[in-house]
Design a protein around this motif. Structure first.
Motif, PDB file in Angstrom:
ATOM      1  N   SER A  64       0.828  -1.213   0.000  1.00 40.47           N
ATOM      2  CA  SER A  64       0.000   0.000   0.000  1.00 40.47           C
ATOM      3  C   SER A  64       0.860   1.259   0.000  1.00 40.47           C
ATOM      4  O   SER A  64       0.550   2.221  -0.710  1.00 40.47           O
ATOM      5  CB  SER A  64      -0.982  -0.005   1.175  1.00 40.47           C
ATOM      6  OG  SER A  64      -0.294  -0.065   2.396  1.00 40.47           O
ATOM      7  N   TYR A  67       2.282   1.649  -3.505  1.00 41.75           N
ATOM      8  CA  TYR A  67       1.203   2.020  -4.422  1.00 41.75           C
ATOM      9  C   TYR A  67       0.803   3.489  -4.239  1.00 41.75           C
ATOM     10  O   TYR A  67       0.686   4.240  -5.211  1.00 41.75           O
ATOM     11  CB  TYR A  67      -0.012   1.113  -4.214  1.00 41.75           C
ATOM     12  CG  TYR A  67      -1.228   1.573  -4.979  1.00 41.75           C
ATOM     13  CD1 TYR A  67      -1.340   1.330  -6.353  1.00 41.75           C
ATOM     14  CD2 TYR A  67      -2.245   2.279  -4.347  1.00 41.75           C
ATOM     15  CE1 TYR A  67      -2.447   1.773  -7.063  1.00 41.75           C
ATOM     16  CE2 TYR A  67      -3.351   2.724  -5.049  1.00 41.75           C
ATOM     17  CZ  TYR A  67      -3.447   2.476  -6.410  1.00 41.75           C
ATOM     18  OH  TYR A  67      -4.532   2.917  -7.108  1.00 41.75           O
ATOM     19  N   LEU A  68       0.610   3.910  -2.991  1.00 45.17           N
ATOM     20  CA  LEU A  68       0.211   5.293  -2.727  1.00 45.17           C
ATOM     21  C   LEU A  68       1.283   6.273  -3.180  1.00 45.17           C
ATOM     22  O   LEU A  68       0.980   7.349  -3.698  1.00 45.17           O
ATOM     23  CB  LEU A  68      -0.085   5.478  -1.239  1.00 45.17           C
ATOM     24  CG  LEU A  68      -1.344   4.764  -0.722  1.00 45.17           C
ATOM     25  CD1 LEU A  68      -1.429   4.851   0.793  1.00 45.17           C
ATOM     26  CD2 LEU A  68      -2.598   5.339  -1.377  1.00 45.17           C
ATOM     27  N   ARG A  69       2.536   5.919  -3.020  1.00 45.50           N
ATOM     28  CA  ARG A  69       3.628   6.792  -3.470  1.00 45.50           C
ATOM     29  C   ARG A  69       3.698   6.817  -4.990  1.00 45.50           C
ATOM     30  O   ARG A  69       3.853   7.884  -5.600  1.00 45.50           O
ATOM     31  CB  ARG A  69       4.962   6.307  -2.885  1.00 45.50           C
ATOM     32  CG  ARG A  69       6.141   7.117  -3.323  1.00 45.50           C
ATOM     33  CD  ARG A  69       6.046   8.558  -2.800  1.00 45.50           C
ATOM     34  NE  ARG A  69       7.158   9.333  -3.290  1.00 45.50           N
ATOM     35  CZ  ARG A  69       7.035  10.463  -3.970  1.00 45.50           C
ATOM     36  NH1 ARG A  69       5.847  10.973  -4.190  1.00 45.50           N
ATOM     37  NH2 ARG A  69       8.096  11.099  -4.389  1.00 45.50           N
ATOM     38  N   THR A  71       1.370   6.379  -7.135  1.00 44.12           N
ATOM     39  CA  THR A  71       0.226   7.091  -7.707  1.00 44.12           C
ATOM     40  C   THR A  71       0.180   8.552  -7.279  1.00 44.12           C
ATOM     41  O   THR A  71      -0.738   9.276  -7.646  1.00 44.12           O
ATOM     42  CB  THR A  71      -1.098   6.400  -7.318  1.00 44.12           C
ATOM     43  OG1 THR A  71      -1.202   6.362  -5.886  1.00 44.12           O
ATOM     44  CG2 THR A  71      -1.184   5.000  -7.901  1.00 44.12           C
ATOM     45  N   ARG A  73      -0.341   9.807  -4.320  1.00 48.36           N
ATOM     46  CA  ARG A  73      -1.324  10.099  -3.269  1.00 48.36           C
ATOM     47  C   ARG A  73      -0.674  10.460  -1.938  1.00 48.36           C
ATOM     48  O   ARG A  73      -1.333  11.023  -1.076  1.00 48.36           O
ATOM     49  CB  ARG A  73      -2.260   8.915  -3.090  1.00 48.36           C
ATOM     50  CG  ARG A  73      -3.089   8.693  -4.345  1.00 48.36           C
ATOM     51  CD  ARG A  73      -4.052   7.567  -4.183  1.00 48.36           C
ATOM     52  NE  ARG A  73      -4.723   7.357  -5.459  1.00 48.36           N
ATOM     53  CZ  ARG A  73      -5.735   6.565  -5.625  1.00 48.36           C
ATOM     54  NH1 ARG A  73      -6.220   5.898  -4.602  1.00 48.36           N
ATOM     55  NH2 ARG A  73      -6.279   6.430  -6.805  1.00 48.36           N
ATOM     56  N   ILE A  74       0.595  10.098  -1.770  1.00 53.04           N
ATOM     57  CA  ILE A  74       1.334  10.533  -0.588  1.00 53.04           C
ATOM     58  C   ILE A  74       2.698  11.047  -1.031  1.00 53.04           C
ATOM     59  O   ILE A  74       3.225  10.628  -2.065  1.00 53.04           O
ATOM     60  CB  ILE A  74       1.504   9.409   0.470  1.00 53.04           C
ATOM     61  CG1 ILE A  74       2.257   8.210  -0.102  1.00 53.04           C
ATOM     62  CG2 ILE A  74       0.183   8.996   1.069  1.00 53.04           C
ATOM     63  CD1 ILE A  74       2.613   7.153   0.923  1.00 53.04           C
ATOM     64  N   SER A  75       3.245  11.934  -0.238  1.00 53.60           N
ATOM     65  CA  SER A  75       4.558  12.491  -0.581  1.00 53.60           C
ATOM     66  C   SER A  75       5.661  11.556  -0.091  1.00 53.60           C
ATOM     67  O   SER A  75       5.429  10.680   0.751  1.00 53.60           O
ATOM     68  CB  SER A  75       4.721  13.875   0.059  1.00 53.60           C
ATOM     69  OG  SER A  75       4.738  13.751   1.469  1.00 53.60           O
ATOM     70  N   SER A  78       6.198  11.332   3.734  1.00 53.67           N
ATOM     71  CA  SER A  78       5.079  10.898   4.581  1.00 53.67           C
ATOM     72  C   SER A  78       5.516   9.771   5.527  1.00 53.67           C
ATOM     73  O   SER A  78       6.254   8.864   5.123  1.00 53.67           O
ATOM     74  CB  SER A  78       3.933  10.390   3.701  1.00 53.67           C
ATOM     75  OG  SER A  78       2.949   9.745   4.482  1.00 53.67           O
TER      76      SER A  78
END
Length: 165
Positions: A64, A67-69, A71, A73-75, A78
């Motif tokens: 996760s 994936y979030l990085r 896309t 969605r998080i820096s 984070s």
């Protein structure tokens, strides 16, 4: 291994089907042991359950966070991404160590170069191992409790004889 009350052979599976059969037996044996006190003590059952929780949590944090990085969605700074990076680093370190140790156990005359090669190959095979490990847990879960004790072939010769018939 404390639950084995009879003779057992430790042989790796020869095929993907045998791999899933073996892992199904192990997984459902663990589930049975966790849910039945006559098989496992409460402490052993808790530790076995914890093994699955820690592995699943580590995998979910790794995937996760990456994936979030990826896309956006998080820096990159984070705290969630930091946890994901630590989790991935732990996976890589474990695989590297296993490759290094495995190469050193085969022959005492191994050079550090060949140990480094084995450790590097182990790290490169990490994604394949991850997919097979997940398949070995999730496919048997989806298939459900087999309620039988399925065994796999122990020798390649047996497999070759069956294929020639």
């Amino acid at each position: 291994m404390g639950l084995v009350h009879e003779y057992a052979e430790a042989t790796p599976p020869w095929t993907l089907r045998d791999f899933i059969t073996q892992r199904s037996r192990w997984l459902w044996g663990d589930i049975h042991g966790i849910t039945h006190r006559e098989v496992m003590s409460r402490r052993t059952a808790a530790l076995t359950f914890l093994k699955y929780v820690v592995g699943t949590t580590s995998l979910l944090l790794s995937v996760s966070g990456l994936y979030l990085r990826a896309t956006g969605r998080i820096s990159g700074d984070s705290p969630i991404f930091t946890v994901a990076k630590l989790s991935v680093a732990a996976w890589v370190a474990v695989f590297f160590t296993c490759g290094w140790a495995g190469a050193s156990s085969r022959a005492s005359s191994r050079s550090n170069d060949s140990r480094l090669l084995s450790a590097t190959v182990a790290v490169l095979m990490l994604p394949v191992s991850l997919v097979l490990t997940c398949a070995g847990v999730f496919i048997p879960l989806v298939q459900g409790n087999p309620r039988t004790f399925a065994v796999i072939r122990k020798t390649r010769k047996t497999r070759e004889i069956r294929e020639t018939r």
